[in-house]
Structure formats: structure tokens, C-alpha cells
Design a protein around this motif. Structure first.
Motif, PDB file in Angstrom:
ATOM      1  N   GLY A  75      79.489  88.369  55.090  1.00  0.00           N
ATOM      2  CA  GLY A  75      80.550  87.369  55.154  1.00  0.00           C
ATOM      3  C   GLY A  75      81.228  87.330  56.501  1.00  0.00           C
ATOM      4  N   LEU A  76      81.533  88.504  57.049  1.00  0.00           N
ATOM      5  CA  LEU A  76      82.189  88.546  58.354  1.00  0.00           C
ATOM      6  C   LEU A  76      81.273  88.044  59.471  1.00  0.00           C
ATOM      7  CD1 LEU A  76      84.178  91.908  58.190  1.00  0.00           C
ATOM      8  CD2 LEU A  76      85.083  89.583  58.182  1.00  0.00           C
ATOM      9  N   LEU A  77      79.987  88.383  59.395  1.00  0.00           N
ATOM     10  CA  LEU A  77      79.059  87.905  60.424  1.00  0.00           C
ATOM     11  C   LEU A  77      78.932  86.386  60.387  1.00  0.00           C
ATOM     12  CD1 LEU A  77      76.264  90.618  60.321  1.00  0.00           C
ATOM     13  CD2 LEU A  77      77.859  90.157  62.192  1.00  0.00           C
ATOM     14  N   HIS A  78      78.986  85.818  59.193  1.00  0.00           N
ATOM     15  CA  HIS A  78      78.928  84.352  59.099  1.00  0.00           C
ATOM     16  C   HIS A  78      80.209  83.704  59.619  1.00  0.00           C
ATOM     17  CE1 HIS A  78      75.366  84.884  56.566  1.00  0.00           C
ATOM     18  NE2 HIS A  78      75.105  83.625  56.885  1.00  0.00           N
ATOM     19  N   ALA A  79      81.313  84.437  59.604  1.00  0.00           N
ATOM     20  CA  ALA A  79      82.583  83.890  60.070  1.00  0.00           C
ATOM     21  C   ALA A  79      82.741  83.979  61.588  1.00  0.00           C
ATOM     22  CB  ALA A  79      83.741  84.626  59.399  1.00  0.00           C
ATOM     23  N   MET A  80      81.907  84.790  62.228  1.00  0.00           N
ATOM     24  CA  MET A  80      82.012  84.954  63.681  1.00  0.00           C
ATOM     25  C   MET A  80      81.256  83.814  64.371  1.00  0.00           C
ATOM     26  SD  MET A  80      81.505  89.082  63.831  1.00  0.00           S
ATOM     27  CE  MET A  80      81.764  89.282  65.563  1.00  0.00           C
ATOM     28  N   PRO A  81      81.908  83.114  65.308  1.00  0.00           N
ATOM     29  CA  PRO A  81      81.281  81.933  65.916  1.00  0.00           C
ATOM     30  C   PRO A  81      80.068  82.253  66.797  1.00  0.00           C
ATOM     31  CG  PRO A  81      83.378  82.417  66.973  1.00  0.00           C
ATOM     32  CD  PRO A  81      83.258  83.353  65.806  1.00  0.00           C
ATOM     33  N   ASP A  82      80.026  83.430  67.414  1.00  0.00           N
ATOM     34  CA  ASP A  82      78.927  83.747  68.326  1.00  0.00           C
ATOM     35  C   ASP A  82      77.757  84.445  67.634  1.00  0.00           C
ATOM     36  OD1 ASP A  82      80.524  85.918  67.856  1.00  0.00           O
ATOM     37  OD2 ASP A  82      80.252  86.800  69.844  1.00  0.00           O
ATOM     38  N   GLU A  83      77.850  84.683  66.343  1.00  0.00           N
ATOM     39  CA  GLU A  83      76.775  85.338  65.583  1.00  0.00           C
ATOM     40  C   GLU A  83      75.940  84.288  64.857  1.00  0.00           C
ATOM     41  OE1 GLU A  83      75.856  88.581  65.362  1.00  0.00           O
ATOM     42  OE2 GLU A  83      77.389  89.111  66.823  1.00  0.00           O
ATOM     43  N   HIS A  84      74.648  84.558  64.738  1.00  0.00           N
ATOM     44  CA  HIS A  84      73.737  83.697  64.001  1.00  0.00           C
ATOM     45  C   HIS A  84      72.903  84.568  63.069  1.00  0.00           C
ATOM     46  CE1 HIS A  84      74.909  80.465  66.641  1.00  0.00           C
ATOM     47  NE2 HIS A  84      74.635  81.237  67.687  1.00  0.00           N
ATOM     48  N   PRO A  85      73.490  85.003  61.947  1.00  0.00           N
ATOM     49  CA  PRO A  85      72.773  85.919  61.060  1.00  0.00           C
ATOM     50  C   PRO A  85      71.589  85.249  60.365  1.00  0.00           C
ATOM     51  CG  PRO A  85      74.895  85.328  60.128  1.00  0.00           C
ATOM     52  CD  PRO A  85      74.824  84.695  61.478  1.00  0.00           C
ATOM     53  N   ASN A  86      70.610  86.067  60.034  1.00  0.00           N
ATOM     54  CA  ASN A  86      69.400  85.601  59.364  1.00  0.00           C
ATOM     55  C   ASN A  86      69.645  85.630  57.852  1.00  0.00           C
ATOM     56  OD1 ASN A  86      66.849  85.231  58.296  1.00  0.00           O
ATOM     57  ND2 ASN A  86      65.848  86.515  59.832  1.00  0.00           N
ATOM     58  N   ASP A  87      69.839  84.467  57.259  1.00  0.00           N
ATOM     59  CA  ASP A  87      70.167  84.384  55.836  1.00  0.00           C
ATOM     60  C   ASP A  87      69.027  84.864  54.943  1.00  0.00           C
ATOM     61  OD1 ASP A  87      72.731  83.425  56.291  1.00  0.00           O
ATOM     62  OD2 ASP A  87      72.058  81.342  56.339  1.00  0.00           O
ATOM     63  N   VAL A  88      67.795  84.622  55.347  1.00  0.00           N
ATOM     64  CA  VAL A  88      66.651  85.063  54.539  1.00  0.00           C
ATOM     65  C   VAL A  88      66.606  86.585  54.506  1.00  0.00           C
ATOM     66  CG1 VAL A  88      64.147  84.999  54.316  1.00  0.00           C
ATOM     67  CG2 VAL A  88      65.381  82.949  55.040  1.00  0.00           C
ATOM     68  N   LYS A  89      66.834  87.212  55.637  1.00  0.00           N
ATOM     69  CA  LYS A  89      66.862  88.676  55.708  1.00  0.00           C
ATOM     70  C   LYS A  89      67.964  89.228  54.802  1.00  0.00           C
ATOM     71  CE  LYS A  89      67.800  92.333  59.089  1.00  0.00           C
ATOM     72  NZ  LYS A  89      68.018  92.614  60.515  1.00  0.00           N
ATOM     73  N   PHE A  90      69.146  88.635  54.870  1.00  0.00           N
ATOM     74  CA  PHE A  90      70.243  89.081  54.010  1.00  0.00           C
ATOM     75  C   PHE A  90      69.895  88.915  52.543  1.00  0.00           C
ATOM     76  CE2 PHE A  90      73.681  88.261  57.426  1.00  0.00           C
ATOM     77  CZ  PHE A  90      73.567  89.559  57.886  1.00  0.00           C
ATOM     78  N   ALA A  91      69.249  87.824  52.194  1.00  0.00           N
ATOM     79  CA  ALA A  91      68.886  87.579  50.798  1.00  0.00           C
ATOM     80  C   ALA A  91      67.873  88.604  50.304  1.00  0.00           C
ATOM     81  CB  ALA A  91      68.330  86.167  50.633  1.00  0.00           C
ATOM     82  N   VAL A  92      66.873  88.906  51.116  1.00  0.00           N
ATOM     83  CA  VAL A  92      65.868  89.897  50.725  1.00  0.00           C
ATOM     84  C   VAL A  92      66.508  91.271  50.566  1.00  0.00           C
ATOM     85  CG1 VAL A  92      63.779  91.105  51.500  1.00  0.00           C
ATOM     86  CG2 VAL A  92      63.944  88.617  51.721  1.00  0.00           C
ATOM     87  N   LYS A  93      67.348  91.645  51.520  1.00  0.00           N
ATOM     88  CA  LYS A  93      68.031  92.938  51.430  1.00  0.00           C
ATOM     89  C   LYS A  93      68.944  92.997  50.203  1.00  0.00           C
ATOM     90  CE  LYS A  93      69.929  94.893  54.951  1.00  0.00           C
ATOM     91  NZ  LYS A  93      69.597  96.190  54.446  1.00  0.00           N
ATOM     92  N   PHE A  94      69.598  91.899  49.882  1.00  0.00           N
ATOM     93  CA  PHE A  94      70.480  91.863  48.721  1.00  0.00           C
ATOM     94  C   PHE A  94      69.702  92.026  47.424  1.00  0.00           C
ATOM     95  CE2 PHE A  94      73.110  89.376  45.631  1.00  0.00           C
ATOM     96  CZ  PHE A  94      74.167  90.270  45.570  1.00  0.00           C
TER      97      PHE A  94
END
Length: 114
Positions: free
Chosen positions: A52-71
Motif C-alpha cells: 500500500g505504501l509503495l503504491h502511494a509513493m509517486p516515484d515508485e512503480h511496484p509490480n502488481d503481478v509480483k505482489f499478487a503472486v507473493k500474496f
């Protein structure tokens, strides 16, 4: 904000270490330790907060697929730990090995998937 994410990352890794260490320490007498339950809950909560915090940071571009697999892997580990705590008769060395393998898989995904 970066400091908070880094502190959450440390707690996240400590949670995974608690799960892995706990199940490996109990391989001879197969039982899921209560520390593994606390560890997986710590890993889940800190992982969700970090995402959640990484998605809120403007300079970050987290990999949603990676997060979903890890979750999903984390939820499977949580399910196995909860089943192991509630029904100790089902716990075997293979059951603990499956938990340990999934923990290593999740850490591997975090480190190797860029």
C-alpha cells in the motif's frame, strides 16, 4: 516514507524468518510452532502495508503481478500454518517441508523477480 517502508521490510523478513526457522527446528518432532503462526501473520500484515505504501509513493512503480503472486503464496502458507496449529495430528515432516519450501519460494520471488 522510505524509512517506514524499509522498517516494514525488516519486519516482513523477520516474520518469514520466524516461519522458516520455526518449522525447520521442529522437523524431527513434527509440530507447527506458535512462532510460525506469529511469523506468518507478521509477514502478511507488513507485506500488505508495504504494498500500500509503495503504491502511494509517486516515484515508485511496484509490480502488481509480483505482489499478487507473493500474496497468494503467503495465504497458502498461512492456511497451512493455521491447519497445522489446529490439527496437530495432520502435521508430518513433509507438511513442515511444504511450508518451508513455500517460504523459500516466496523469498525467492521477492529477490529474483525484478
Amino acid at each position: 516514507m522510505t524509512l517506514v517502508v524499509n522498517l516494514l521490510l525488516v519486519l516482513h523478513l523477520v516474520g518469514w524468518a520466524m516461519v522458516l526457522g520455526g518449522v525447520l527446528a521442529h522437523m524431527k518432532k513434527p509440530v507447527v510452532p506458535v512462532g510460525a503462526l506469529h511469523g506468518i501473520l507478521t509477514a502478511l500484515v507488513t507485506g500488505i502495508l508495504m504494498a500500500g505504501l509503495l503504491h502511494a509513493m509517486p516515484d515508485e512503480h511496484p509490480n502488481d503481478v509480483k505482489f499478487a503472486v507473493k500474496f497468494v503464496v503467503a495465504l497458502v502458507v498461512a492456511g497451512l500454518v493455521i491447519v497445522g496449529r489446529r490439527t496437530p495430528a495432520k502435521v508430518t515432516a513433509g507438511f513442515l517441508g511444504m511450508i518451508a519450501g513455500l517460504v523459500v519460494l516466496n523469498v525467492g520471488i521477492a529477490v529474483l523477480w525484478s
